[in-house]
Design an enzyme around this catalytic site. Structure first.
Site, PDB file in Angstrom:
ATOM      1  N   ILE A  24       0.230   6.957   4.152  1.00 32.40           N
ATOM      2  CA  ILE A  24       1.455   6.927   5.216  1.00 32.40           C
ATOM      3  C   ILE A  24       2.194   5.777   4.577  1.00 32.40           C
ATOM      4  CG2 ILE A  24       0.095   7.326   7.242  1.00 32.40           C
ATOM      5  CD1 ILE A  24       0.006   4.662   7.861  1.00 32.40           C
ATOM      6  N   GLY A  25       1.960   4.997   3.665  1.00 31.05           N
ATOM      7  CA  GLY A  25       2.731   4.020   2.943  1.00 31.05           C
ATOM      8  C   GLY A  25       3.777   4.859   2.155  1.00 31.05           C
TER       9      GLY A  25
ATOM     10  N   GLY B  72       0.952  -1.178   0.114  1.00 30.57           N
ATOM     11  CA  GLY B  72      -0.002   0.173  -0.084  1.00 30.57           C
ATOM     12  C   GLY B  72       1.064   1.362   0.151  1.00 30.57           C
ATOM     13  N   ALA B  73       2.021   1.437  -0.761  1.00 30.79           N
ATOM     14  CA  ALA B  73       2.868   2.384  -0.660  1.00 30.79           C
ATOM     15  C   ALA B  73       2.575   3.487  -1.757  1.00 30.79           C
ATOM     16  CB  ALA B  73       4.331   1.775  -0.840  1.00 30.79           C
ATOM     17  N   ASN B  74       1.484   3.521  -2.475  1.00 29.34           N
ATOM     18  CA  ASN B  74       1.263   4.496  -3.404  1.00 29.34           C
ATOM     19  C   ASN B  74       0.569   5.678  -3.053  1.00 29.34           C
ATOM     20  OD1 ASN B  74      -1.081   2.435  -3.418  1.00 29.34           O
ATOM     21  ND2 ASN B  74      -1.897   4.145  -4.494  1.00 29.34           N
ATOM     22  N   THR B  75       0.116   5.626  -1.591  1.00 31.76           N
ATOM     23  CA  THR B  75      -0.425   6.760  -1.045  1.00 31.76           C
ATOM     24  C   THR B  75      -0.613   6.712   0.338  1.00 31.76           C
ATOM     25  OG1 THR B  75      -2.566   7.888  -0.984  1.00 31.76           O
ATOM     26  CG2 THR B  75      -2.883   5.529  -1.114  1.00 31.76           C
TER      27      THR B  75
ATOM     28  N   TYR C  26     -13.480  -3.190  10.729  1.00 29.55           N
ATOM     29  CA  TYR C  26     -12.088  -2.530  10.430  1.00 29.55           C
ATOM     30  C   TYR C  26     -11.406  -2.673  11.567  1.00 29.55           C
ATOM     31  CZ  TYR C  26      -8.360   0.799   9.954  1.00 29.55           C
ATOM     32  OH  TYR C  26      -7.286   1.494   9.973  1.00 29.55           O
TER      33      TYR C  26
ATOM     34  N   SER D  89      -4.110  -0.054  14.582  1.00 29.51           N
ATOM     35  CA  SER D  89      -4.576   1.119  14.693  1.00 29.51           C
ATOM     36  C   SER D  89      -5.169   1.028  16.011  1.00 29.51           C
ATOM     37  CB  SER D  89      -5.589   1.254  13.626  1.00 29.51           C
ATOM     38  OG  SER D  89      -6.573   2.301  13.800  1.00 29.51           O
TER      39      SER D  89
END
Length: 345
Positions: free
Chosen positions: A58-59, A53-56, A207, A182
């Site tokens: 905190i990633g 998930g590094a495209n947006t 979640y 979280s």
């Protein structure tokens, strides 16, 4: 197929804390110092870091800052176009950055296996795996493998990816596995019958349950690492309240719109930017933190501020629940972490 190396005595840790559960950090002062900045000469230079998930959000911010510090970054994302945009953005800021791109759908175990094989083929070792990607889903949403979407993507996909990359993690000295949870885990009801087909109603409750699963996984992984005596660290963290798309989207189901509006209203006052939210991930991946530690913001009800050690909820420290969740995850994924011993008791 992924092959597994033989573990020899030289692979075992004999340093302080290798035979006990971590109660905190080796040095809180060291953590505060590391929290100020990640300098180009920090310990990640030349190391390989995989971030889902590094495209947006905190990633992306974690990938950006680790790349600036000299790490080789493997972006592991579901959307190839957005991943390519993220890679270009990092390279435009840091011309010498080494970025790899691997497409992965954490909602498909077949895709997870394919991505793990690509990473294994391209990289002889992985120094840090940051299991960051997450989603809130919707009522009745399921993964391609037929499990509830939050459980499947936020937990099960990362469980499988970690197991499939275990040999590459063991090939690196003092590698670490970072599980991004979280503070929402504190609101989850610990009921194993809610996984992987929850009876609970509400997208935010599912979640929260998946974030509880992240912590149970991280802590049981730490116990198995300790029992095996291998040079790995399992570190959990939570970024605080961050202004990202994850919990700011408007639910389609009218029943959840009021709670969604309330979350957005609160977030308008206390949410921090992704750059600040990424700090917990960066410290978990690069600071001298003991395996078994849970990191998070220390102010404003754990929503923002300096990063420090945090005590998870009682449910997140339930050893029996963690073992049962682990067994369920093995059954669903087919990944058994054979290289890591089951802890006694």
């Amino acid at each position: 197929m992924v092959t597994h190396p033989t573990i020899t005595p030289s692979d075992r840790i004999r340093s302080l804390g290798d035979r006990r559960a971590a109660s905190g950090l080796e040095s809180r002062a060291a953590l505060r110092t590391a929290a100020k900045t990640l300098r180009p000469d920090c310990k990640v230079r030349g190391k390989t870091v995989v971030i889902t998930g590094a495209n947006t959000g905190i990633g992306f911010q974690a990938a950006r800052q680790l790349a600036a510090a000299g790490a080789t970054i493997v972006l592991a994302c579901r959307h190839p176009g957005r991943m390519a945009d993220a890679a270009r953005a990092i390279r435009s800021e840091h011309a010498g950055a080494t970025i790899d791109e691997v497409t992965i759908d954490l909602g498909s175990l077949r895709s997870v296996e394919a991505a793990a094989n690509i990473i294994t083929d391209r990289h002889p070792h992985v120094d840090a795996l940051i299991n960051n990607a997450g989603m809130t889903g919707g009522p009745g949403w399921q993964t391609l493998d037929g499990v509830e979407s939050c459980f499947g993507i936020n937990h099960l996909g990362h469980f499988a990816l970690t197991g499939l990359l275990l040999d590459r993690l063991l090939a690196a000295p003092e590698a670490r596995i970072v599980s991004v949870s979280s503070t929402a885990h504190r609101f989850a009801r610990l009921d194993l019958q809610d996984w992987p087909h929850p009876r609970i109603d509400g997208i935010y409750r599912t979640y929260a349950a998946s974030k509880l699963a992240n912590l149970l996984f991280a802590h049981h992984l730490h116990r198995r690492i300790t029992a095996a005596g291998v040079s790995l660290r399992s570190i959990a963290c939570q970024p605080g309240w961050v202004a990202t798309k994850l919990l700011s989207s408007r639910p389609r189901d009218v029943r959840h719109r009021a709670s969604g509006a309330a979350l957005r209203a609160i977030g308008a006052f206390i949410a921090q930017p992704p750059e600040a939210g990424a700090r917990a991930l960066l410290l978990a991946a690069a600071a001298d933190v003991l395996s078994g530690t849970y990191l998070g913001p220390t102010r404003w009800w754990r929503t923002r501020g300096p990063i420090g050690p945090e005590r998870p909820s009682d449910g997140a420290r339930d050893i029996d629940a963690a073992r049962q969740l682990w067994d369920l995850s093995v059954e669903l994924s087919g990944i058994n972490f054979a290289l890591l011993a089951e802890p006694a008791g």
